[in-house]
Write an enzyme that holds these catalytic residues in place. Structure first.
Site, mmCIF file in Angstrom:
data_model
loop_
_atom_site.group_PDB
_atom_site.id
_atom_site.type_symbol
_atom_site.label_atom_id
_atom_site.label_comp_id
_atom_site.label_asym_id
_atom_site.label_seq_id
_atom_site.Cartn_x
_atom_site.Cartn_y
_atom_site.Cartn_z
ATOM 1 N N CYS A 2 19.114 79.772 71.705
ATOM 2 C CA CYS A 2 19.913 80.947 72.058
ATOM 3 C C CYS A 2 19.517 82.174 71.242
ATOM 4 O O CYS A 2 19.173 82.064 70.071
ATOM 5 C CB CYS A 2 21.387 80.679 71.811
ATOM 6 S SG CYS A 2 22.018 79.252 72.667
ATOM 7 N N ARG A 27 11.530 82.174 72.955
ATOM 8 C CA ARG A 27 12.113 81.057 72.201
ATOM 9 C C ARG A 27 12.668 79.975 73.111
ATOM 10 O O ARG A 27 13.044 78.914 72.642
ATOM 11 C CB ARG A 27 13.253 81.582 71.340
ATOM 12 C CG ARG A 27 12.737 82.418 70.231
ATOM 13 C CD ARG A 27 13.846 83.197 69.586
ATOM 14 N NE ARG A 27 13.394 83.640 68.294
ATOM 15 C CZ ARG A 27 13.812 83.139 67.154
ATOM 16 N NH1 ARG A 27 14.717 82.199 67.136
ATOM 17 N NH2 ARG A 27 13.340 83.573 66.029
ATOM 18 N N TRP A 74 20.564 78.656 75.594
ATOM 19 C CA TRP A 74 19.869 77.371 75.731
ATOM 20 C C TRP A 74 20.984 76.332 75.700
ATOM 21 O O TRP A 74 21.634 76.148 74.671
ATOM 22 C CB TRP A 74 18.891 77.185 74.571
ATOM 23 C CG TRP A 74 18.012 75.983 74.685
ATOM 24 C CD1 TRP A 74 16.832 75.890 75.346
ATOM 25 C CD2 TRP A 74 18.241 74.692 74.098
ATOM 26 N NE1 TRP A 74 16.318 74.628 75.215
ATOM 27 C CE2 TRP A 74 17.159 73.869 74.453
ATOM 28 C CE3 TRP A 74 19.268 74.151 73.312
ATOM 29 C CZ2 TRP A 74 17.057 72.544 74.058
ATOM 30 C CZ3 TRP A 74 19.164 72.825 72.919
ATOM 31 C CH2 TRP A 74 18.066 72.040 73.289
ATOM 32 N N ASN A 98 25.826 81.452 69.080
ATOM 33 C CA ASN A 98 24.703 80.520 68.899
ATOM 34 C C ASN A 98 25.197 79.367 68.052
ATOM 35 O O ASN A 98 25.831 79.614 67.030
ATOM 36 C CB ASN A 98 23.560 81.181 68.117
ATOM 37 C CG ASN A 98 22.717 82.068 68.988
ATOM 38 O OD1 ASN A 98 23.027 82.272 70.158
ATOM 39 N ND2 ASN A 98 21.673 82.627 68.406
ATOM 40 N N GLY A 99 24.858 78.163 68.424
ATOM 41 C CA GLY A 99 25.231 77.018 67.597
ATOM 42 C C GLY A 99 26.171 76.086 68.337
ATOM 43 O O GLY A 99 26.251 76.125 69.567
ATOM 44 N N GLU A 477 0.567 63.899 66.417
ATOM 45 C CA GLU A 477 0.620 65.274 66.914
ATOM 46 C C GLU A 477 0.013 65.365 68.324
ATOM 47 O O GLU A 477 0.546 66.069 69.186
ATOM 48 C CB GLU A 477 -0.105 66.203 65.916
ATOM 49 C CG GLU A 477 -0.258 67.648 66.335
ATOM 50 C CD GLU A 477 1.044 68.381 66.615
ATOM 51 O OE1 GLU A 477 2.127 67.853 66.330
ATOM 52 O OE2 GLU A 477 0.970 69.487 67.172
ATOM 53 N N LYS A 481 2.115 66.678 71.549
ATOM 54 C CA LYS A 481 1.680 67.826 72.345
ATOM 55 C C LYS A 481 1.605 67.448 73.810
ATOM 56 O O LYS A 481 2.056 68.174 74.685
ATOM 57 C CB LYS A 481 0.305 68.285 71.830
ATOM 58 C CG LYS A 481 0.033 69.732 71.918
ATOM 59 C CD LYS A 481 0.473 70.521 70.718
ATOM 60 C CE LYS A 481 1.904 70.320 70.355
ATOM 61 N NZ LYS A 481 2.307 70.906 69.096
ATOM 62 N N GLU A 484 5.127 66.913 75.373
ATOM 63 C CA GLU A 484 5.987 68.085 75.520
ATOM 64 C C GLU A 484 5.509 69.043 76.595
ATOM 65 O O GLU A 484 6.321 69.648 77.273
ATOM 66 C CB GLU A 484 6.267 68.787 74.181
ATOM 67 C CG GLU A 484 5.159 69.617 73.573
ATOM 68 C CD GLU A 484 5.624 70.335 72.290
ATOM 69 O OE1 GLU A 484 4.809 70.498 71.385
ATOM 70 O OE2 GLU A 484 6.798 70.740 72.204
ATOM 71 N N HIS A 500 0.376 44.972 66.733
ATOM 72 C CA HIS A 500 1.719 44.519 66.352
ATOM 73 C C HIS A 500 2.736 44.852 67.442
ATOM 74 O O HIS A 500 3.941 44.905 67.176
ATOM 75 C CB HIS A 500 2.126 45.130 65.010
ATOM 76 C CG HIS A 500 1.242 44.692 63.889
ATOM 77 N ND1 HIS A 500 1.320 43.437 63.333
ATOM 78 C CD2 HIS A 500 0.205 45.317 63.261
ATOM 79 C CE1 HIS A 500 0.401 43.312 62.392
ATOM 80 N NE2 HIS A 500 -0.295 44.432 62.339
ATOM 81 N N LYS A 599 11.727 77.221 71.374
ATOM 82 C CA LYS A 599 10.728 77.481 70.329
ATOM 83 C C LYS A 599 11.319 77.265 68.945
ATOM 84 O O LYS A 599 10.666 76.768 68.046
ATOM 85 C CB LYS A 599 10.213 78.919 70.477
ATOM 86 C CG LYS A 599 9.144 79.312 69.483
ATOM 87 C CD LYS A 599 7.858 78.547 69.723
ATOM 88 C CE LYS A 599 6.810 78.804 68.663
ATOM 89 N NZ LYS A 599 5.826 77.709 68.625
HETATM 90 O O1 M6R Z 1 9.782 76.256 63.623
HETATM 91 P P1 M6R Z 1 9.510 74.868 63.120
HETATM 92 O O2 M6R Z 1 8.112 74.664 62.701
HETATM 93 O O3 M6R Z 1 10.480 74.453 62.040
HETATM 94 O O4 M6R Z 1 9.776 73.928 64.350
HETATM 95 C C1 M6R Z 1 9.743 72.532 64.218
HETATM 96 C C2 M6R Z 1 9.649 71.861 65.573
HETATM 97 O O5 M6R Z 1 10.770 72.182 66.348
HETATM 98 C C3 M6R Z 1 8.383 72.256 66.330
HETATM 99 O O6 M6R Z 1 7.239 71.980 65.598
HETATM 100 C C4 M6R Z 1 8.313 71.497 67.678
HETATM 101 O O7 M6R Z 1 8.117 70.146 67.439
HETATM 102 C C5 M6R Z 1 7.186 72.088 68.547
HETATM 103 N N1 M6R Z 1 7.670 72.349 69.868
HETATM 104 C C6 M6R Z 1 6.028 71.181 68.689
HETATM 105 O O8 M6R Z 1 5.020 71.734 69.467
#
Ligand code: M6R
Length: 604
Positions: A2, A27, A74, A98-99, A477, A481, A484, A500, A599
């Site tokens: 948000c 965001r 959001w 927000n929150g 990672e 990626k 997501e 395992h 974001k």
């Molecule tokens: O702003 P931050 O680096 O603290 O955010 C952490 C995660 O929310 C962020 O890395 C998220 O996992 C990304 N969407 C990954 O691509």
């Protein structure tokens, strides 16, 4: 997540509020709205979907208002629709939030029993009807807000306007919120992000939690006032000149911000060398030797930032005798870790606004630990709260999927490990960083090879990314990626863990993206053979000209690692960034704003 923008001033607030909201669009949000006050009437306009929908909705209304609050939502409580969008309002108040209000259900039932009807499914409306209830009894706006704020649990920021006066109010608990002032025109602003106020406010005020902020542009003395919960004047805020600049937020000819940000990486690596490895820049790495006697570093972060943290843990443990404990920030904060005030807290974040990471920093601060961040956004909450910050200088990252921030975090973490060990051989590091930048350029120039692999595997049932040692975090990672942005099931595993359990998933429709570098080569290569023996599809990322690996793999991408002593994880990760990008592109997903993601995750 948000976004909030509010305006109180002599001009038409609708313009800066809409502009501010558009700057926060990247965001991630699912609806937007604004509220205006004309004479003594409050109006609310809101629309599901993109901000453009709201703009179209109000286009012919020629809205003008000296008071205006706006929000990009959001969803947390309640579906994505016009009704649940913010602002929420009645005949007396309009509010944005927000929150999360954690005790919303109890408070809602209480208000319902008093005869208040709720229009939406949101927790926010609880705040609205509570201030309304108290205002009807006391006729005191400030008291109504303060007393309601005391009742709500959870981390939140609220901005409120009312029909009785020309004031805008805000109050927050562990959620980002700033006030802005244009000191020439006395126009005032409130926002969840100073970035929304660039060019509008030259002074930014950062109030502490539980401070009631009041913007009164008609005041002859102070247009911004701050009060404690007991109503007394508060000085519990910091004020800074707003030195932020609007960064170029165009795609610069690329199809997506994510791709642009992947391609920015060689330039950013070189920028880091100037900023940290020049004669002048190296000063920022001085004075870390004083921490070399520490026994333990608590490292907490989320998502991609935590994956960078895993790489950094290896660097620090390799360079020093300090043990590093890594945690999901969301776990660390609740698992009652053994913390001693002689330990060090290290927090990694692109945005510097991730709620769980901030909570961990606060927890360590409360235990009197020295706290350090590796962060991108200068002036973010994490930046302000930590004792020391190492900026990663990645520039604004628009793509929700973090790419360039990871690279910069890892490299700054490497510098930190060297600084902790008092072992900064500038020339050696400079050489490696420059070599890395050129090698990343080589990988980027071969993007079509990666695209071809993507074409061959994009519709397979599932993906297991594997790596050992320093490449294990890259497997995690790579899988994050891919899931997501391409919405496919992907898991990251330590290669040795395959047998395992996960190996039972392997069949001819399952892809193993195996990172097989010279470190622990034989072991990792054997694991890949186990996959091939079970008819799995093997995509390997390894050393250039490795014929053995090339022959055994269905698809092979070779990299020249020569000279990359520490930074192989960075370059293998770039290959995986491009692989995910191309798979997502073929699938036609919303790469820069993947569904359900934000974001900056400002709720826990
Ligand atoms: O702003 P931050 O680096 O603290 O955010 C952490 C995660 O929310 C962020 O890395 C998220 O996992 C990304 N969407 C990954 O691509």
């Amino acid at each position: 997540m948000c976004g909030i923008v509010g305006y109180a001033g002599k001009s038409n607030g609708v313009i800066p509020v809409l502009e501010g909201l558009s700057r926060l669009e990247y965001r991630g949000y699912d609806s937007s709205g604004i509220s205006t006050k004309v004479e003594n009437d409050l109006s609310v306009y809101k629309k599901e979907g993109k901000l453009e929908n709201l703009r179209t909705h109000i286009k012919d209304l020629n809205l003008t208002s000296n008071l205006c609050i706006g929000h990009t939502r959001w969803a947390t409580h309640g579906a994505v629709n016009d009704t649940n969008a913010h602002p929420h309002g009645n005949e007396i108040f309009s509010i944005v939030h927000n929150g999360i209000i954690e005790n919303a259900n109890i408070l809602r039932e209480d208000l319902k029993s008093k005869g208040y009807n709720f229009n939406s499914e949101t927790d926010t409306e609880v705040f609205l009807w509570s201030i309304t209830d108290l205002y009807k009894k006391t006729n005191d706006i400030e008291k109504s807000i303060i007393e309601t704020f005391k009742k709500v649990d959870g981390n939140s920021a609220f901005v409120i306007m009312n029909k009785e006066n020309n004031k805008m109010y805000s109050i927050k608990r562990s959620a980002p919120l700033v006030c802005g002032l244009n000191s020439n025109s006395n126009e005032t602003y409130m926002s969840s992000d100073p970035y929304a106020l660039v060019g509008f406010a030259d002074k930014i005020y950062f109030p502490e939690d539980g401070i009631l902020c009041i913007a009164d542009y008609t005041s002859l003395t102070n247009v911004l006032k701050f009060k404690n919960l007991d109503g007394s004047t508060s000085k519990d805020y910091k004020v800074q000149d707003n030195t932020m600049e609007m960064e170029s937020v165009t795609k610069g000819g690329y199809d997506h911000f994510m791709l642009k940000e992947i391609f920015e990486q060689p330039g950013l690596i070189r920028k880091l060398t100037q900023l940290y490895l020049s004669d002048d820049g190296v000063k920022d790495l001085n004075n870390f030797e004083k921490f070399s006697s520490k026994n333990y570093i608590h490292l907490a972060a989320c998502g991609t930032a935590l994956h960078a943290g895993y790489v950094i843990k290896n660097f620090i443990e390799r360079e020093t005798k300090i043990k590093v404990g890594t945690d999901f920030a969301s776990e660390f904060r609740y698992r009652k870790p053994n913390i001693s005030k002689d330990d060090l807290g290290l927090f990694i974040s692109q945005s510097g606004e991730t709620a769980d990471t901030l909570a961990c920093q606060q927890m360590c601060k409360d235990e009197q630990l020295y706290t350090l961040s590796i962060v991108n956004v200068n002036g973010s909450t994490l930046f302000r709260e930590c004792d020391k910050n190492l900026l990663i200088h990645a520039g604004v990252e628009i793509g929700v999927a973090s790419t360039k921030a990871f690279t910069q975090q890892v490299l700054v973490g490497l510098l930190l490990s060297k600084a902790l060990a008092s072992n900064i051989d500038k020339d050696v590091l400079l050489k490696e960083f420059n070599t890395l930048a050129s090698r990343v350029e080589d990988v980027l120039s071969r993007k079509d090879e990666i695209k071809n692999i993507a074409r061959a595997i994009y519709n397979k049932k599932g993906f297991i990314f594997t790596g050992r040692g320093e490449q294990y975090p890259i497997a995690l990672e790579g899988a994050l990626k891919l899931k997501e942005i391409a919405y496919v099931h992907a898991e990251g595993y330590a290669a040795g863990e395959l047998k395992h359990g996960p190996i039972s998933l392997i069949d001819e429709d399952m892809v193993n993206v195996a990172i097989i570098t010279p470190d622990l080569y034989d072991k990792t290569y054997s694991n890949a053979q186990e996959v091939k023996a079970r008819k799995g599809i093997l995509v390997s990322v390894g050393e250039v000209n490795n014929k053995e690996l090339e022959n055994d793999s269905d698809y092979y991408f070779g990299i020249d690692f020569d000279g990359l002593v520490h930074t192989k994880p960075v370059i293998t990760n770039v290959v995986l960034q491009l692989l995910s990008y191309h798979i997502a592109k073929i699938k036609g997903t919303d790469i820069d704003k993947p569904r359900n993601l934000a974001k900056s995750v400002t709720v826990e």
